[in-house]
Design a protein around this motif. Structure first.
Motif, short mmCIF file in Angstrom:
data_model
loop_
_atom_site.label_atom_id
_atom_site.label_comp_id
_atom_site.label_asym_id
_atom_site.label_seq_id
_atom_site.Cartn_x
_atom_site.Cartn_y
_atom_site.Cartn_z
N ILE A 231 0.84 -1.19 0.00
CA ILE A 231 0.00 0.00 0.00
C ILE A 231 0.88 1.25 0.00
N LYS A 232 0.31 2.35 -0.42
CA LYS A 232 1.10 3.58 -0.53
C LYS A 232 1.14 4.39 0.76
N GLY A 233 0.26 4.08 1.68
CA GLY A 233 0.28 4.84 2.93
C GLY A 233 -0.65 4.28 3.97
N VAL A 234 -0.45 4.72 5.20
CA VAL A 234 -1.30 4.36 6.34
C VAL A 234 -1.67 5.63 7.07
N ILE A 235 -2.95 5.84 7.28
CA ILE A 235 -3.43 6.97 8.06
C ILE A 235 -4.03 6.41 9.35
N ILE A 236 -3.39 6.72 10.48
CA ILE A 236 -3.90 6.29 11.78
C ILE A 236 -4.54 7.50 12.43
N ARG A 237 -5.83 7.43 12.54
CA ARG A 237 -6.61 8.55 13.06
C ARG A 237 -6.95 8.32 14.53
N HIS A 238 -6.67 9.32 15.36
CA HIS A 238 -7.03 9.20 16.78
C HIS A 238 -8.54 9.30 16.93
N VAL A 239 -9.15 8.20 17.38
CA VAL A 239 -10.57 8.16 17.69
C VAL A 239 -10.69 7.49 19.05
N ALA A 240 -10.96 8.25 20.08
CA ALA A 240 -10.96 7.73 21.45
C ALA A 240 -12.18 6.86 21.74
N GLU A 241 -13.32 7.24 21.18
CA GLU A 241 -14.56 6.57 21.51
C GLU A 241 -14.74 5.30 20.67
N ALA A 242 -14.93 4.17 21.36
CA ALA A 242 -15.11 2.90 20.66
C ALA A 242 -16.35 2.92 19.77
N ALA A 243 -17.41 3.58 20.24
CA ALA A 243 -18.65 3.63 19.44
C ALA A 243 -18.42 4.37 18.13
N THR A 244 -17.61 5.42 18.17
CA THR A 244 -17.31 6.17 16.95
C THR A 244 -16.46 5.32 16.02
N GLN A 245 -15.52 4.56 16.57
CA GLN A 245 -14.71 3.66 15.74
C GLN A 245 -15.60 2.67 15.00
N GLN A 246 -16.55 2.10 15.72
CA GLN A 246 -17.46 1.13 15.11
C GLN A 246 -18.27 1.77 13.99
N LEU A 247 -18.79 2.96 14.23
CA LEU A 247 -19.60 3.64 13.22
C LEU A 247 -18.78 3.93 11.97
N LEU A 248 -17.56 4.40 12.16
CA LEU A 248 -16.70 4.72 11.02
C LEU A 248 -16.37 3.48 10.20
N LEU A 249 -16.19 2.34 10.88
CA LEU A 249 -15.92 1.10 10.17
C LEU A 249 -17.14 0.65 9.39
N GLU A 250 -18.30 0.74 10.03
CA GLU A 250 -19.53 0.28 9.38
C GLU A 250 -19.93 1.14 8.19
N THR A 251 -19.58 2.44 8.24
CA THR A 251 -19.93 3.33 7.14
C THR A 251 -18.86 3.36 6.06
N GLY A 252 -17.76 2.61 6.28
CA GLY A 252 -16.71 2.55 5.26
C GLY A 252 -15.74 3.70 5.29
N ASP A 253 -15.78 4.52 6.35
CA ASP A 253 -14.87 5.67 6.43
C ASP A 253 -13.49 5.28 6.95
N VAL A 254 -13.38 4.09 7.56
CA VAL A 254 -12.07 3.55 7.93
C VAL A 254 -12.04 2.08 7.53
N ASP A 255 -10.84 1.55 7.39
CA ASP A 255 -10.66 0.15 7.03
C ASP A 255 -10.48 -0.74 8.24
N MET A 256 -10.11 -0.14 9.37
CA MET A 256 -9.76 -0.93 10.54
C MET A 256 -10.10 -0.15 11.81
N ALA A 257 -10.62 -0.85 12.82
CA ALA A 257 -10.91 -0.25 14.13
C ALA A 257 -10.24 -1.10 15.19
N LYS A 258 -9.45 -0.47 16.05
CA LYS A 258 -8.58 -1.22 16.96
C LYS A 258 -9.01 -1.23 18.42
#
Length: 529
Positions: A231-258
């Motif tokens: 891959i050409k790059g990795v963007i690690i975005r600080h998202v503190a709230e687990a619920a927000t991580q889940q939403l972003l993954l489900e909507t396709g705005d992120v590829d991975m939630a940790k």
């Protein structure tokens, strides 16, 4: 949400990705939602947090290292080969040909010498990992020398070359581009200020941007000696709230939630286009008492505390799948571990221990905790269970960096935190949980014992040193098991759990490697199909 999307969109533009591709994240960029607010510094000579450890692995290499895909085997890194002489306590490394830094500068033996020297001279939190080899600012240039394409490493101490190799595979042994860093030195800081916002390594990725508590943006290094990342790059975005991580993954705005909770993991397991991978971790989670607080000094309080943790209640509910009960300092699954768990939740027994020792209750104690899941849930469980025996916790939440900074300053009372080995040798954790020969305030040590002001008994200090020096592997492992039993029985540090990481990701993500420590997280093999 709008701010997050805008930041990812802008970062993807910086990597020359078409805006139209953003709807499902860029095809050649991995976008990760993760809580990274524990980062204090990303300089490899100073980085000492879990998230910064992940970052250093992407951007730097060591002479020898644990590498993807097999992270359980010590392998050649910047050194193609080495020869150890235990009698003279010397290891000679031959550098790999054709390696360049991200600046284009060629790797030289002098870069290795400079890298080790700056760690020792700066003397930041992880410096002890290298200085335990007998290195000091005064002797480092004699202990580590350059000879053409070879680096000669000398060490002092009662330990074998196998131990030294594990030390040199640790994070602070990462090699930096000496010429580039020297060019950015300020007032003799060895480039420390500059490396908090820039990278100067040989790794598979190069730092494009770091904004604390917001973003890590990495671009692939096409000249990486191990092969350019897929891959050409990795963007690690600080998202503190687990619920927000889940939403972003489900909507396709992120590829991975940790950092999803077990309930959230269960909620997305089996969903179309998503999967969850589980990775056993070496981190142990503990509750500790700072002995500067008078009420926490009696050993009866430490013993009672071991029966006031609802281990099973937590691992059967909000920690399910993410932690297992483990009550010794070296993690299960590694040679030398103690896997017995003799303590369970028993309020009446805890009350009796306190009463027999003449401990008066209630005892009021502040409890510092990272303000994110699962730490806040753990703190609330401890608050409820300890209250049953008259120990009242006032929970003080903070960011990861705030909590860790306070811990290092010894200004807490009780602390809920975690610890991962600095290198894959039992001594890494034994030195942190069972050793402290100088408890004075002006003798900073990166250990749980010193940070909790515990002047470790002489017999434990001696046992720790003896295990480190033992050459016979079987005997050495048995010594560590015995040492863990003693710490398990009597210590102001109550070890409760061993972690497992569950990472949720889009089905099109493959090749992600997550080893047992944060230093063993690798993105360079990731592909998005």
């Amino acid at each position: 949400m709008k701010i997050f999307k805008a930041a990812v969109f802008a970062a993807s533009l910086a990597l020359s990705v078409s805006p139209a591709a953003f709807a499902e994240t860029p095809a050649d960029v991995l976008v990760v939602a993760q809580n990274i607010d524990d980062i204090v510094s990303i300089d490899p000579a100073e980085a000492y947090e879990f998230s910064s450890g992940e970052y250093v692995t992407q951007t730097y290499d060591r002479l020898v290292q644990y590498d993807a895909p097999d992270v359980q085997k010590l392998a050649p890194g910047l050194a193609s080969e080495w020869t150890a002489d235990d009698a003279t306590k010397t290891i000679t490394f031959t550098l790999r040909d054709g390696v360049t830094f991200s600046s284009g500068n060629p790797l030289r033996a002098e870069d290795v010498v400079y890298s080790f020297k700056r760690v020792v001279a700066l003397n930041k939190a992880p410096a002890f990992i290298l200085t335990q080899l007998g290195w000091t600012p005064e002797n480092i240039e004699k202990m580590v020398t350059a000879d053409g394409n070879k680096v000669v490493v000398k060490y002092e101490g009662d330990f074998s070359s196998a131990f030294v190799l594990n030390v040199l595979a640790a994070r602070p042994a990462s090699v930096v581009d000496a010429e580039t860093v020297k060019a950015n030195e300020q007032n003799g800081d060895f480039g420390n200020a500059w490396l908090k916002a820039n990278s100067a390594g040989t790794g598979p990725f190069v730092l494009r941007a770091f904004r604390a508590g917001e973003l890590l943006n990495l671009q692939s290094n096409p000249n990486y000696f191990g092969g350019a990342p897929a891959i050409k790059g990795v963007i690690i975005r600080h998202v503190a709230e687990a619920a927000t991580q889940q939403l972003l993954l489900e909507t396709g705005d992120v590829d991975m939630a940790k950092n999803l909770t077990p309930d959230q993991v269960a909620g997305i397991t089996g969903k179309e286009n998503m999967k969850v991978e589980s990775y056993p971790q070496a981190a142990v989670h503990f509750l500790s008492f700072n002995l500067k607080t008078t009420a926490l000094q009696p050993e009866a309080v430490w013993e009672a505390a071991r029966y006031l943790v609802d281990y099973k209640g937590m691992t059967d509910s909000f920690l399910k799948g993410q932690m297992q009960v483990h009550q010794a300092f070296w993690p299960k699954g590694f040679p030398g571990s103690l896997d017995e768990t003799p303590y369970g939740y028993d309020v009446e027994k805890a009350k009796k221990i306190l009463a027999d020792a003449g401990i008066k209750t209630p005892i009021k104690v502040t409890l510092d905790v990272i303000n994110s899941t699962p730490f806040t849930d753990m703190a609330q469980s401890l608050q409820a269970s300890f209250a049953e025996a008259g120990i009242s916790f006032e929970i003080i939440p903070g960011t990861g960096s705030q909590v860790i900074t306070k811990y290092r300053a010894r200004t807490h009372e009780a602390m809920l935190l975690y610890w991962g080995p600095d290198f894959m040798d039992p001594d890494s954790n034994a030195a942190a949980f069972a050793f402290n020969e100088d408890n004075s305030d002006d003798h900073y040590q990166s250990t749980t014992t010193w940070r909790n002001s515990w002047a470790v008994p002489a017999e434990l200090n001696a046992a720790t040193k003896a295990a480190k020096a033992e050459a016979d592997p079987a005997k050495r492992n048995a010594m560590y098991v015995d040492l863990q039993k003693k710490v398990q029985e009597k210590s102001p540090i109550v070890i409760m759990f061993q972690a497992a990481t569950q990472v949720a990701m889009n089905n099109n993500v493959a090749g992600y490697v997550n080893g047992a420590t944060s230093d063993f997280v690798f993105y360079r093999l990731v592909k998005k199909n």
